[in-house]
Design an enzyme around this catalytic site. Structure first.
Site, PDB file in Angstrom:
ATOM      1  N   CYS A 338       2.437  -4.562  -2.167  1.00 12.10           N
ATOM      2  CA  CYS A 338       3.725  -5.154  -1.804  1.00 12.10           C
ATOM      3  C   CYS A 338       4.157  -4.674  -0.414  1.00 12.10           C
ATOM      4  O   CYS A 338       3.516  -4.974   0.574  1.00 12.10           O
ATOM      5  CB  CYS A 338       4.757  -4.853  -2.885  1.00 12.10           C
ATOM      6  N   HIS A 419       2.168  -6.613  -8.070  1.00 14.40           N
ATOM      7  CA  HIS A 419       2.479  -5.441  -8.892  1.00 14.40           C
ATOM      8  C   HIS A 419       1.711  -5.571 -10.205  1.00 14.40           C
ATOM      9  O   HIS A 419       1.475  -6.668 -10.698  1.00 14.40           O
ATOM     10  CB  HIS A 419       3.973  -5.360  -9.172  1.00 14.40           C
TER      11      HIS A 419
END
Length: 477
Positions: A338, A419
């Site tokens: 991320c 994630h």
């Protein structure tokens, strides 16, 4: 409602336990927390954002997570401001003082002017309660913050609206449990005090018999029963949301293990990404911003962050950026997830000042991407293929990078917005097998492992809590 004498007393874990217990007993429970403040979040099946704790509790209850379980989420961006996520969508940033004193969205935000947060969380509760029973509610922090009582959306005011009975959770491990429990009750109005029907003492260590007298004293001074004294446990693994839990993680290298260094960012988010890897018996996973440890680690992970540019600037200032680059040159594997993925690229640009005053910074230059921070937020669950096997994860990120690849790999470097990337066995084996030359002896899936942990937690709480009295409280007229 499980309310607390303070933060990190175990409200989320206790609520998770009861979500599983009620499910085991044939009910259809659902979790609810009106307002949450956390950097650990999750994407619902609809591609919306909620606090990670409510997603975990929904998992324990055996139901899909939904924004109605956590309609208001505050994601801190600095000591004074937070991104406000309402019903799963960001509606702008808000100064903490304005939020607590006004409780309304200001003019010029992405939502209608004057939007009433209280009405929104009440509406979410109503929708949830129409489909599930019982609702396992969770408070936030301490219920005795009397200076914020007039703006309370999540503790006793929510209990009043829902007509919920309240069980007060106190942490005996930190000390001062008598004062914190008694003080929390005495600082309530007479009306709210009547809602508190019992006390649970959490994180007890030692011989339980030594607290028998204390239990009686607590019941006498508070006027409500102690429904249970739950011992501290070390062999049950439930995802933690509170950043306090991060402070208890390992911080150093270990011999005879694959040392995985997670770079400790100031605004680290979704550190639960590393729970599965941390449990692998071949691994010593630790959090650090020590440049020597970073260079000595076998694998370096740059995690997610709520403030990519600010944390990138800090990595350059404290020498971690240079340590990561040197480790990569030495052949160490570097992974960015991320915001960490964005940092590993060539540049990160914020032309609209969405994150703050830093408009642009060069990245660490390990991946051939350029990132622009944009107002739109991507939140979705995803499936992806890795080494020919299907894997699962989710995305929650602000900004876009100039590649269509879900996972970008170069020599000794992997970057992804996903994630849960490291929850997948094919990914873990790809990273560890070249170093250890042996597979993971534990073949169970992360999903099966989680399910076992919810059952273990439920059994632990059943053993030490008076469930008969809990059900009497639930079913009273």
């Amino acid at each position: 409602m499980f309310a607390g004498t303070g933060s990190d007393v175990g409200k989320s874990i206790v609520a998770t336990a009861f979500c599983r217990i009620f499910r085991q007993d044939g009910y259809q429970p659902a979790p609810f927390k009106a307002q949450n403040m956390a950097l650990n979040s999750y994407a619902t099946p609809e591609g919306l954002e909620i606090g990670r704790a409510q997603a975990v509790q929904a998992e324990a209850a055996g139901i899909p997570c939904h924004t109605d379980m956590n309609p208001l989420l505050l994601k801190p961006q600095s000591d004074h401001t937070s991104q406000v996520v309402l019903n799963g969508k960001p509606i702008g940033n808000k100064d903490a003082y304005d939020f607590w004193r006004e409780g309304r969205v200001p003019q010029g935000s992405a939502s209608p002017s004057g939007l009433d947060f209280r009405a929104e969380v009440h509406a979410a509760f109503g929708r949830l309660a129409a489909h599930y029973n019982p609702i396992v509610m969770e408070g936030a922090g301490s219920i005795a913050e009397i200076n914020l009582k007039d703006r309370d959306l999540v503790n006793m005011s929510m209990a009043r609206y829902a007509q919920a009975d309240v069980i007060l959770v106190g942490d005996i491990d930190r000390g001062g449990v008598f004062a914190s429990v008694y003080g929390s009750m005495m600082l309530q109005s007479p009306e709210d005090r009547k809602r508190i029907k019992g006390i649970i003492i959490n994180k007890f260590r030692g011989d339980m018999r030594l607290f028998d007298e204390g239990r009686k004293m607590l019941e006498e001074i508070c006027g409500v029963p102690v429904l249970g004294v739950i011992p501290y446990y070390k062999d049950i693994y439930i995802e933690e949301e509170d950043s306090v839990a991060l402070e208890q993680k390992r911080r150093q290298l270990a011999e005879g293990k694959v040392n995985v260094a997670v770079v400790l960012l100031r605004h680290i988010s979704n550190y639960t990404d590393f729970d599965t890897l941390e449990r692998d018996t071949r691994v010593n996973l630790f959090y650090t911003n020590n440049t020597s440890d970073i260079q000595q680690a076998d694998i370096i992970i740059v995690p997610g962050t709520k403030a990519t540019l600010d944390d990138l600037m800090e990595l350059r200032r404290n020498g971690c950026a240079q340590a990561i680059q040197r480790a990569h040159r030495d052949g160490k594997m570097v992974i960015g997830i991320c915001g960490g993925y964005q940092m590993l690229g060539q540049t990160v640009n914020d032309p609209e000042g969405i994150e703050g005053s830093i408009s642009s910074l060069p990245g660490l230059g390990l991946l051939p991407i350029h990132t622009t921070i944009t107002p739109e937020k991507t939140t979705r669950q995803v499936s992806f293929e890795f080494n020919g096997q299907e894997c699962q994860g989710y995305e929650i990120h602000q900004g876009v990078s100039d590649t269509d690849e879900a996972i970008l790999q170069t020599d000794h470097c992997i970057g992804t917005y996903i994630h849960g990337f490291l929850d997948n066995a094919p990914v873990i084996e790809h990273l560890l097998n070249p170093i250890t030359k042996r597979p993971n002896p534990i073949a169970e899936s992360p999903r099966d492992f989680k399910d076992q942990q919810y059952d273990k937690l439920a059994a632990h709480v059943r053993q030490y809590v008076d469930m008969e009295r809990i059900y009497q409280i639930l079913t009273h007229d």
